[in-house]
Write a protein that holds these residues in place. Structure first.
Motif, mmCIF file in Angstrom:
data_model
loop_
_atom_site.group_PDB
_atom_site.id
_atom_site.type_symbol
_atom_site.label_atom_id
_atom_site.label_comp_id
_atom_site.label_asym_id
_atom_site.label_seq_id
_atom_site.Cartn_x
_atom_site.Cartn_y
_atom_site.Cartn_z
ATOM 1 N N PRO A 171 -10.754 -0.858 1.036
ATOM 2 C CA PRO A 171 -9.682 -0.077 1.659
ATOM 3 C C PRO A 171 -9.281 -0.631 3.019
ATOM 4 O O PRO A 171 -8.105 -0.577 3.387
ATOM 5 N N LEU A 187 -9.271 4.615 11.658
ATOM 6 C CA LEU A 187 -9.111 6.038 11.411
ATOM 7 C C LEU A 187 -8.935 6.362 9.931
ATOM 8 O O LEU A 187 -9.473 7.351 9.439
ATOM 9 N N TYR A 188 -8.195 5.539 9.217
ATOM 10 C CA TYR A 188 -7.875 5.897 7.839
ATOM 11 C C TYR A 188 -8.751 5.216 6.794
ATOM 12 O O TYR A 188 -8.819 5.680 5.661
ATOM 13 N N ALA A 189 -9.402 4.110 7.132
ATOM 14 C CA ALA A 189 -10.216 3.451 6.116
ATOM 15 C C ALA A 189 -11.697 3.557 6.426
ATOM 16 O O ALA A 189 -12.512 3.628 5.506
ATOM 17 N N PRO A 192 -13.018 8.042 7.070
ATOM 18 C CA PRO A 192 -13.257 8.880 5.894
ATOM 19 C C PRO A 192 -14.517 8.474 5.135
ATOM 20 O O PRO A 192 -15.186 9.307 4.543
ATOM 21 N N ILE A 195 -17.703 9.824 7.286
ATOM 22 C CA ILE A 195 -17.841 11.240 7.614
ATOM 23 C C ILE A 195 -19.016 11.953 6.911
ATOM 24 O O ILE A 195 -19.752 12.682 7.572
ATOM 25 N N PRO A 196 -19.248 11.733 5.613
ATOM 26 C CA PRO A 196 -20.376 12.445 5.006
ATOM 27 C C PRO A 196 -21.707 12.116 5.695
ATOM 28 O O PRO A 196 -22.484 13.023 5.999
ATOM 29 N N ASN B 97 -8.286 -0.652 -4.188
ATOM 30 C CA ASN B 97 -8.555 -0.474 -2.753
ATOM 31 C C ASN B 97 -7.998 0.821 -2.187
ATOM 32 O O ASN B 97 -7.402 0.840 -1.130
ATOM 33 N N LEU B 98 -8.224 1.904 -2.909
ATOM 34 C CA LEU B 98 -7.853 3.207 -2.363
ATOM 35 C C LEU B 98 -8.982 3.721 -1.485
ATOM 36 O O LEU B 98 -10.113 3.263 -1.586
ATOM 37 N N VAL B 99 -8.669 4.677 -0.624
ATOM 38 C CA VAL B 99 -9.719 5.326 0.158
ATOM 39 C C VAL B 99 -10.185 6.521 -0.663
ATOM 40 O O VAL B 99 -9.513 7.545 -0.736
ATOM 41 N N ARG B 101 -12.247 8.998 -0.630
ATOM 42 C CA ARG B 101 -12.470 10.381 -0.199
ATOM 43 C C ARG B 101 -11.198 11.079 0.239
ATOM 44 O O ARG B 101 -11.215 12.264 0.529
ATOM 45 N N LEU B 102 -10.113 10.342 0.334
ATOM 46 C CA LEU B 102 -8.863 10.982 0.733
ATOM 47 C C LEU B 102 -8.078 11.380 -0.506
ATOM 48 O O LEU B 102 -8.286 10.851 -1.595
ATOM 49 N N ILE B 110 -0.567 6.574 3.514
ATOM 50 C CA ILE B 110 -1.142 5.468 4.270
ATOM 51 C C ILE B 110 -0.259 4.221 4.208
ATOM 52 O O ILE B 110 -0.231 3.430 5.154
ATOM 53 N N LEU B 113 1.624 3.568 7.296
ATOM 54 C CA LEU B 113 0.971 3.372 8.604
ATOM 55 C C LEU B 113 1.498 2.179 9.374
ATOM 56 O O LEU B 113 1.627 2.231 10.594
ATOM 57 N N ARG B 166 1.665 3.671 -3.182
ATOM 58 C CA ARG B 166 1.428 3.337 -1.773
ATOM 59 C C ARG B 166 2.337 2.188 -1.342
ATOM 60 O O ARG B 166 2.902 2.192 -0.256
#
Ligand SMILES: Nc1ncnc2c1ncn2[C@@H]1O[C@H](COP(=O)(O)OP(=O)(O)OP(=O)(O)O)[C@@H](O)[C@H]1O
Ligand SMILES: [Mg+2]
Lengths: 266, 275
Positions: A171, A187-189, A192, A195-196, B97-99, B101-102, B110, B113, B166
């Motif tokens: 990501p 912040l975005y990759a 997240p 965080i756990p 390549n996704l995040v 947990r989002l 995203i 961005l 995306r």
């Protein structure tokens, strides 16, 4: 001649491994027996121990609840030391974790700075930090909070830093491919994914800090330990018993809250 | 359509001691749909990564990558501002390549961005227009009902379509897709390729897609660039990438060096067909 596969299947270790294992075992046995021999044990006192325990127990029963309000107040103080220190440590540990993780640190110098902070925090016990800060700030809650905070920094920073190092890089690359700046990528990759671990580690540390802050009073750094120390010094064993019960209740309650929070966060 | 959007000149890349790309050069015009084919390890992914500056070419070569008249990298150095330039090129990765947990929605947002003001990105404020645009992108890939699901709960085909959404969100003029259907079942693969084709035909976006399955390349692309051992082996209209040429392309692919003796003396090492 090289041994055939069938030959090799019979021996579990190569001869070199066998010798290494033997050497390690011998070293361990030697080290243990040497360290046992250096301990000065006064055997009459050891044989005496059961009788002493019985004696101590009889002096502790029944617990003296007359100063319960003071004890409850000290418990709250203990809880506050642990919570405030954990909170500050969590906030401060984030930038340290960031520079101590190989994949986010800006350069070599910051990497070593981060690692140095973590190691120095981790290699000194909370009580020793507390002694130090009592000397600086005088006895009281403040010294206790700072001591606990310093010790927690290393723990939190190391575990969160490791979580940052273990994130999935894909990501991150995807965000970089969109042209996002470094801060946005973090912040975005990265956030997240971390965080756990961040929540789990913070809760775990709070739980540990609760237990550690009960002994801080022994060196004058506030909390329930102050009362415990006073009671022991005045041989007031029935109050000691009450304090011990109170500490056990506090720790169990802390454990329960931590377990609940952990379940909540995941 | 004669405008050149992607120009690659003398691109060479060596990892350690193994040359992965050797003097690669080609031009792609706006609105083209190009398939990038070649055996595994021939350098397709590496080539695509060079186009956005995720990988830098060898120093001391005369290489140059230009995208939409802006230099991305030259002689192995990223051009200034090439990071900002990236938001005009969408990139679809083989592993999505996704995040994880989002949510699907955030993953799509995203894409924006790159061209968002920093402060708004950092406090996570996407405008209503951006939300609407994300929903429209999701609708185009047929996933609007899943907008609020977590990305790591999706199936492979759905993830790849989120990745496409995306890229749509990015509103890029060029879309580079690295084996977007390699891990998908035939039906999802068709869906993904259909989506890419629609994007190309409806919006006129340039699409470069690396593919393992030549059948898909034939069905969906007008032009093919074939790499073999890091060199351009074929570059021309897809219908001229005949079975014979494909056989040569994939022959001895698992060996590091071309096995000359297996080829007829007249075997072409590089074919360039006027497009
Ligand atoms: N970062 C790297 N470091 C070292 N070698 C690399 C790196 N990236 C790629 N390579 C090597 O470059 C060669 C080409 O890799 P690349 O991923 O471009 O191939 P590909 O054509 O995309 O193959 P595939 O079809 O299997 O995806 C491979 O031999 C690979 O091992
Ligand atoms: Mg590849």
């Amino acid at each position: 001649m090289k041994p055939t596969v069938a030959d090799r299947a019979w021996s579990r270790y190569t001869s070199r491994q066998r010798w290494t294992r033997l050497a390690i075992t011998a070293t361990v046995v030697l080290a243990v027996s040497w360290s046992l021999s250096t301990i000065d044990i006064i055997w009459p006192w050891v044989w005496d121990a059961p009788a002493q325990i019985g004696d101590l127990f009889s002096r502790m029963v029944p617990p003296d609840f007359s100063s319960l309000d003071k004890i409850v107040w000290a418990l709250i103080e203990t809880l506050n030391i642990a919570t405030i220190a954990t909170f500050i440590a969590v906030v401060v540990s984030l930038p340290i974790a960031y520079i101590a993780a190989q994949n986010t640190t800006p350069n070599r110098a910051t990497l070593w700075l981060g690692r140095f902070i973590l190691v120095s925090s981790r290699s000194v016990n909370t009580l020793i930090w507390a002694l130090l800060f009592v000397a600086i700030f005088g006895p009281g809650v403040l010294a206790g909070i700072i001591a606990i905070m310093f010790r927690s920094l290393g723990f939190l920073g190391k575990l969160i830093g490791e979580a940052i190092e273990e994130i999935d890089q894909r990501p991150v690359e995807a965000l970089e491919a969109t042209g996002a700046s470094h801060a946005k990528v973090v912040l975005y990759a990265i956030v997240p994914q971390v965080i756990p671990t961040f929540f789990a580690v913070s809760v775990l540390r709070w739980d540990i800090n609760l237990r550690e802050s009960t002994v801080l009073g022994l060196v004058g750094a506030g909390g329930i330990g102050v009362i415990l120390q006073g009671a022991i010094n005045t041989l007031d064993w029935r109050t000691v018993a009450t304090v011990l019960i109170a500490i056990i209740v506090l720790v169990i309650a802390g454990e329960a809250i931590a377990a609940w929070l952990r379940k909540k966060a995941i | 359509m004669s405008l050149t959007t992607i120009a690659v000149e003398h691109l060479s890349k060596t990892f350690g001691h193994s040359p992965v790309l050797q003097d690669v050069g080609f031009e792609i015009r706006a609105g083209e749909r190009v398939a990038l084919v070649g055996p595994s390890g021939s350098g397709k992914s590496t080539l695509l990564r060079h186009l956005v500056g995720l990988t830098k070419a060898n120093r001391h070569s005369d290489s140059r990558v230009t995208v939409m008249d802006r230099c991305i990298q030259r002689r192995g150095r990223l051009a200034r501002g090439s990071r900002a330039q990236r938001c005009r090129t969408g990139y679809i990765f083989q592993q999505f390549n996704l995040v994880g947990r989002l949510s699907v929605m955030t993953n799509v947002l995203i894409g924006r961005l790159g061209c968002m003001p920093r402060w708004r990105a950092l406090i996570g404020r996407f405008t209503p227009e951006e939300h609407e645009m994300a929903l429209r992108s999701l609708k185009r890939v047929g996933l609007e009902e899943l907008a609020h699901q977590r990305a790591n709960t999706l199936s492979g085909g759905q993830m790849q379509r989120v990745a496409i959404a995306r890229v749509l969100m990015q509103d890029a003029d060029i879309i580079l897709a690295d084996e977007p259907i390699a891990s998908l079942d035939p039906r999802s693969a068709r869906e993904v390729m259909d989506t890419l084709q629609r994007i190309n035909e409806e919006d006129g976006r340039t699409i470069v897609v690396s593919l393992h399955q030549v059948d898909y390349a034939r069905d969906y692309c007008q032009r093919a660039i074939a790499l073999k051992h890091g060199q351009v082996y074929f570059d021309g209209p897809i219908d001229q990438l005949t079975d014979i040429r494909l056989a040569y392309l994939y022959a001895n692919a698992e060996l590091d060096k071309p096995h000359e003796s297996r080829f007829p003396a007249s075997a072409p090492t590089a074919l360039r067909v006027a497009g």
